[in-house]
Design a protein around this motif. Structure first.
Motif, PDB file in Angstrom:
ATOM      1  N   GLY A 108      -9.369  23.151  -1.345  1.00  0.00           N
ATOM      2  CA  GLY A 108      -8.560  22.274  -0.519  1.00  0.00           C
ATOM      3  C   GLY A 108      -7.827  21.299  -1.413  1.00  0.00           C
ATOM      4  O   GLY A 108      -8.439  20.668  -2.273  1.00  0.00           O
ATOM      5  N   PHE A 109      -6.533  21.168  -1.222  1.00  0.00           N
ATOM      6  CA  PHE A 109      -5.714  20.268  -2.040  1.00  0.00           C
ATOM      7  C   PHE A 109      -5.186  19.148  -1.146  1.00  0.00           C
ATOM      8  O   PHE A 109      -4.711  19.402  -0.035  1.00  0.00           O
ATOM      9  N   ARG A 110      -5.291  17.920  -1.651  1.00  0.00           N
ATOM     10  CA  ARG A 110      -4.755  16.778  -0.909  1.00  0.00           C
ATOM     11  C   ARG A 110      -4.013  15.868  -1.869  1.00  0.00           C
ATOM     12  O   ARG A 110      -4.444  15.669  -2.997  1.00  0.00           O
ATOM     13  N   SER A 111      -2.919  15.307  -1.400  1.00  0.00           N
ATOM     14  CA  SER A 111      -2.141  14.389  -2.221  1.00  0.00           C
ATOM     15  C   SER A 111      -1.642  13.260  -1.339  1.00  0.00           C
ATOM     16  O   SER A 111      -1.320  13.468  -0.163  1.00  0.00           O
ATOM     17  N   GLU A 112      -1.573  12.060  -1.919  1.00  0.00           N
ATOM     18  CA  GLU A 112      -1.100  10.905  -1.168  1.00  0.00           C
ATOM     19  C   GLU A 112      -0.420   9.951  -2.141  1.00  0.00           C
ATOM     20  O   GLU A 112      -0.921   9.732  -3.247  1.00  0.00           O
ATOM     21  N   ILE A 113       0.716   9.415  -1.750  1.00  0.00           N
ATOM     22  CA  ILE A 113       1.466   8.544  -2.647  1.00  0.00           C
ATOM     23  C   ILE A 113       2.060   7.386  -1.869  1.00  0.00           C
ATOM     24  O   ILE A 113       2.437   7.553  -0.697  1.00  0.00           O
ATOM     25  N   ALA A 114       2.117   6.211  -2.491  1.00  0.00           N
ATOM     26  CA  ALA A 114       2.704   5.034  -1.846  1.00  0.00           C
ATOM     27  C   ALA A 114       3.494   4.236  -2.871  1.00  0.00           C
ATOM     28  O   ALA A 114       3.018   4.015  -3.990  1.00  0.00           O
ATOM     29  N   TYR A 115       4.668   3.841  -2.477  1.00  0.00           N
ATOM     30  CA  TYR A 115       5.542   3.001  -3.314  1.00  0.00           C
ATOM     31  C   TYR A 115       5.637   1.645  -2.623  1.00  0.00           C
ATOM     32  O   TYR A 115       6.096   1.559  -1.487  1.00  0.00           O
ATOM     33  N   THR A 116       5.165   0.621  -3.297  1.00  0.00           N
ATOM     34  CA  THR A 116       5.050  -0.713  -2.705  1.00  0.00           C
ATOM     35  C   THR A 116       6.133  -1.631  -3.232  1.00  0.00           C
ATOM     36  O   THR A 116       6.342  -1.726  -4.451  1.00  0.00           O
ATOM     37  N   LEU A 117       6.796  -2.308  -2.316  1.00  0.00           N
ATOM     38  CA  LEU A 117       7.871  -3.241  -2.677  1.00  0.00           C
ATOM     39  C   LEU A 117       7.504  -4.624  -2.120  1.00  0.00           C
ATOM     40  O   LEU A 117       7.732  -4.906  -0.942  1.00  0.00           O
ATOM     41  N   PRO A 118       6.929  -5.499  -2.957  1.00  0.00           N
ATOM     42  CA  PRO A 118       6.630  -6.857  -2.477  1.00  0.00           C
ATOM     43  C   PRO A 118       7.927  -7.577  -2.107  1.00  0.00           C
ATOM     44  O   PRO A 118       8.947  -7.428  -2.784  1.00  0.00           O
ATOM     45  N   GLN A 119       7.861  -8.372  -1.034  1.00  0.00           N
ATOM     46  CA  GLN A 119       9.080  -8.983  -0.512  1.00  0.00           C
ATOM     47  C   GLN A 119       9.193 -10.471  -0.833  1.00  0.00           C
ATOM     48  O   GLN A 119      10.257 -11.048  -0.707  1.00  0.00           O
ATOM     49  N   ASP A 120       8.081 -11.114  -1.183  1.00  0.00           N
ATOM     50  CA  ASP A 120       8.166 -12.544  -1.468  1.00  0.00           C
ATOM     51  C   ASP A 120       7.547 -12.825  -2.838  1.00  0.00           C
ATOM     52  O   ASP A 120       6.805 -12.016  -3.381  1.00  0.00           O
ATOM     53  N   HIS A 121       7.903 -13.976  -3.409  1.00  0.00           N
ATOM     54  CA  HIS A 121       7.555 -14.200  -4.815  1.00  0.00           C
ATOM     55  C   HIS A 121       6.998 -15.588  -5.077  1.00  0.00           C
ATOM     56  O   HIS A 121       7.431 -16.280  -5.981  1.00  0.00           O
ATOM     57  N   PRO A 122       6.016 -16.060  -4.306  1.00  0.00           N
ATOM     58  CA  PRO A 122       5.531 -17.408  -4.565  1.00  0.00           C
ATOM     59  C   PRO A 122       4.496 -17.499  -5.689  1.00  0.00           C
ATOM     60  O   PRO A 122       4.017 -18.579  -5.980  1.00  0.00           O
ATOM     61  N   SER A 123       4.160 -16.373  -6.306  1.00  0.00           N
ATOM     62  CA  SER A 123       3.092 -16.414  -7.295  1.00  0.00           C
ATOM     63  C   SER A 123       3.636 -16.747  -8.680  1.00  0.00           C
ATOM     64  O   SER A 123       4.746 -16.345  -9.041  1.00  0.00           O
ATOM     65  N   ALA A 124       2.804 -17.439  -9.452  1.00  0.00           N
ATOM     66  CA  ALA A 124       3.144 -17.685 -10.846  1.00  0.00           C
ATOM     67  C   ALA A 124       3.037 -16.401 -11.658  1.00  0.00           C
ATOM     68  O   ALA A 124       3.568 -16.311 -12.768  1.00  0.00           O
ATOM     69  N   ASP A 125       2.340 -15.435 -11.108  1.00  0.00           N
ATOM     70  CA  ASP A 125       2.156 -14.154 -11.798  1.00  0.00           C
ATOM     71  C   ASP A 125       3.423 -13.319 -11.614  1.00  0.00           C
ATOM     72  O   ASP A 125       3.759 -12.935 -10.495  1.00  0.00           O
TER      73      ASP A 125
END
Lengths: 281, 437
Positions: B276-293
């Motif tokens: 059995g083969f399974r694949s999962e992918i997610a591309y995340t785009l943060p929308q706000d930038h209040p972090s010092a990081d």
């Protein structure tokens, strides 16, 4: 005078040879009544009839499966099953939903059979909250921990086996043919987990009443007793067995399967066999 | 002024507590009802038809799952589930849990009730509409699901199973059946609930900025899902808040917020012979930038690929490779500002992203015996970049149809500043006995 004596001796010799031949043939046959069915059907033809006799167009059922170990402790599984035969008349679509025990309540299994390939199967686990595609089970794998394997419940193709008539017997008042089926290939042996099986088929409707399964070392592994046959589709002569009992002769564990309720010939919508209904607890 | 979201939140707790007790008592009665003569029997029969099941669970946990050094928790849980069918086209689900994780009643481990799910579903010809508190589990990979962004988990719960961590989100879900194979799922909520997990803040003061419950702070998820034939797949889009917090700054006080985010995802499942083969992918785009990081606002990819196969009769092997990739990643050690460095280090631990390309492996092996009454499993996750890992062996035995016992352990290892290594104080054994009433 000499010519008459010679002729008589020759005749006696012919008769004697014939009698000797008959004696040899009768000693080689199994100790049952006759080996040639009156119907003229071959063993393979009878197994083919058996394959189709329980292919019911559609049915809905409630069933109870009781698993009993060698100490007599029991576990019970109740389920509801919907089944429809696909247009090829061989493959079925199946939806099974378990209602007890509590830990598997709502668990559902969806299968779309493909006689010529791997079945498509999905399972819905309420705890997981989603359905999941399964790898088609090896036919020898146990069905939900019971003594039935997937190959016992969903019969493989008849021509994967060499079939041989062993004779006839009366079993529980029913006249039956005894047929031995041996897998033709090593892969079939390996997939099913049996070196051979012996089936008792009712002579009137070719339903099985007893099956013996032998493991890969040719030791008796399981025995299935089938009873309470019911004519489900009179128009097509299709039957269903309401009671099946499988005993593992090597472990002493057995499984008793009963259809508590069957409705055959009911219209069942094809979209029942989708994840929409699979996930409906 | 009454704040509606707070009322709903309070109501869910009250409902959870009262409903749990009622359902547990009546459900047990229904399960054993024999008589059909008296009114009580009719009520019990009605309840049985509503498919009520209840469980009593007793647990022992050697560690707290909370990075606080507390040990030895003896606890009890009462859990009940009802699946009422009101008409042919209206049904629902209610599942509540009352947990007392610590019979010594230590602070922070008091008994509490929770409504896990409580919703009504309306079934139309080509659509289902589900309204209420519900769990939405997205993703076809095993155990780690990059696209599973709608339903929070409580990683601190002192219960042994992965599904025990999940709890529902209030919202509405519409499934439209475009064909037998194709479903369009839309979910919307204005009542964001974050995941609960142990913060690696070593007892320092923490301020968490959580989005208020409003339409403006709403979240929406859309998924197109195809299931049929030999190949299943889905594509999805989520616009909402990250379930895990982001550290905005960290000095004497840790300031955390939940990042507004978009996630574009996809998954698939297919069998290849016995695999059995399974694949999962997610591309995340943060929308706000209040972090010092600086990494907090950077786009990232999370990809999981796996195979599983069953050998002999029940021996199942499931192996997955996963990859977290942030193309413009900056190492925390390279940041000049000390606050940014600390915030970035903590975010790297929370997100599991300590280098630009962070690979890992999950490994699950399981087997069953005695007609599937005895099951054993080892689950392991390893971050290859730092060598930190998590391992959980688990043995389950069904004594009977009603009684189940479990034995297991949580093992964390690796560098103490790595995502799993930092959880080493929570290493410990656990056990549970569970009885269906």
């Amino acid at each position: 005078m000499r010519t008459a004596v010679t002729t008589s001796v020759r005749a006696l010799r012919v008769v004697g040879m014939a009698l000797l031949g008959a004696l040899i043939v009768s000693m080689a046959s199994p100790p049952v009544r006759g080996t040639e069915p009156a119907s003229g059907l071959s063993a393979r033809d009878m197994m083919q009839k058996n394959f189709f006799v329980s292919r019911i167009k559609s049915f809905k059922s409630d069933a109870t499966m009781v698993l009993i170990n060698d100490k007599g402790q029991t576990r019970e599984r109740k389920s509801t099953t919907y089944s429809v035969l696909q247009p090829n008349g061989i493959d079925s679509k199946l939806l099974v939903r378990f209602s007890t025990p509590a830990d598997i309540q709502g668990t559902a299994f969806l299968q779309v059979e493909h006689i010529d390939g791997d079945d498509d199967e999905w399972i819905f686990l309420p705890a997981l909250g989603k359905s999941r595609r399964l790898v088609a089970n090896n036919k020898k794998d146990s069905f939900v921990g019971s003594d039935f394997s997937y190959g016992d419940l969903s019969l493989p193709k008849v021509d994967l086996f060499e079939h041989r008539m062993l004779g006839a017997q009366t079993l529980n008042g029913q006249d039956c043919y005894m047929i031995e089926s041996v897998p033709k290939s090593d892969s079939t042996r390996s997939d099913l987990g049996y070196s051979r099986k012996v089936t008792w088929l009712r002579q009137d409707n070719f339903l099985e009443t007893k099956v013996e399964y032998y493991d890969l070392s040719n030791r008796l592994l399981k025995t299935q007793l089938i009873s309470n046959h019911e004519l489900a589709e009179p128009a097509t002569g299709r039957w269903i067995a309401r009671h099946r009992e499988m005993t593992n002769q090597q472990t002493g564990h057995r499984t008793v399967f009963n259809f508590d309720r069957i409705e055959s010939g009911v219209p069942i919508a094809d979209d029942l066999f989708t994840t929409r209904y699979l996930e409906r607890e | 002024m009454i704040c509606l979201p707070r009322v709903i939140s309070s109501a869910s707790r009250i409902l959870g507590g009262c409903g749990l007790l009622a359902v547990a008592l009546l459900g047990s009665e229904a399960a054993h009802a024999q008589s059909s003569e008296d009114p009580g029997g009719a009520v019990a029969r009605f309840l049985s038809e509503q498919r009520i099941t209840t469980w009593a669970r007793a647990d022992y946990y050697q560690s707290s799952n909370n990075l606080d050094g507390e040990r030895n928790f003896f606890g009890g849980t009462l859990q009940a589930k009802a699946l009422p069918r009101l008409t042919n086209w209206v049904d629902g689900k209610v599942e509540v849990r009352l947990t007392a994780p610590d019979l010594r009643d230590r602070r922070g481990y008091r008994a509490q009730s929770q409504l896990l799910e409580g919703y009504t579903t309306l079934h139309f010809k080509h659509a289902d509409l589900r309204i209420g508190k519900q769990i939405l589990a997205w993703g076809r990979a095993d155990g780690i699901n990059p696209t599973d962004n709608l339903t929070p988990r409580n990683y601190r719960v002192l219960l042994p199973l992965e599904e025990d961590q999940r709890f529902g989100t209030w919202g509405a879900r519409l499934d439209t059946y475009l064909s037998q194979a194709l479903t369009l799922e839309i979910f919307a909520s204005t009542l964001f609930e974050p995941a609960q997990f142990p913060l690696p803040t070593a007892g320092a003061d923490v301020i968490i900025r959580q989005p208020g419950h409003s339409v403006r702070n709403g979240e929406v998820g859309v998924k197109l899902n195809k299931v049929s034939g030999a190949f299943d797949w889905s594509v999805s889009y989520y616009h909402g808040y990250s379930l895990l917090p982001t550290v905005a700054s960290a000095d004497s006080v840790f300031q955390l917020y939940y990042s507004r985010t978009e996630v574009i995802g996809a998954d698939c499942a297919r069998n290849y012979g016995r695999f059995g083969f399974r694949s999962e992918i997610a591309y995340t785009l943060p929308q706000d930038h209040p972090s010092a990081d600086p990494n907090a606002s950077r786009r990232r990819l999370f990809w999981v690929n796996g195979l599983d196969r069953t050998f002999f009769e029940n021996l199942n092997l499931n192996v997955q490779l996963f990859l977290r990739w942030m193309p413009r990643y900056q190492k925390p050690a390279d940041l000049a500002d000390s606050k940014a460095k600390l915030a970035s280090t903590l975010n790297a631990i929370i997100d599991g992203q300590e280098v630009s390309t962070s690979p890992g492996i999950t490994f699950r092996v399981s087997n069953q015996w005695l007609n599937n009454t005895l099951r054993a499993e080892i689950l392991s996750l390893i971050n290859l970049a730092r060598g930190d890992y998590y391992m959980r062996p688990l043995i389950t035995y069904d004594v009977s149809d009603r009684t189940r016992v479990l034995f297991g352990a949580n093992f964390y290892g690796g560098p103490r500043d790595a995502p799993y290594g930092i959880q080493r104080p929570d290493n410990g054994l656990f056990t549970e006995i569970r009885y269906a009433l």
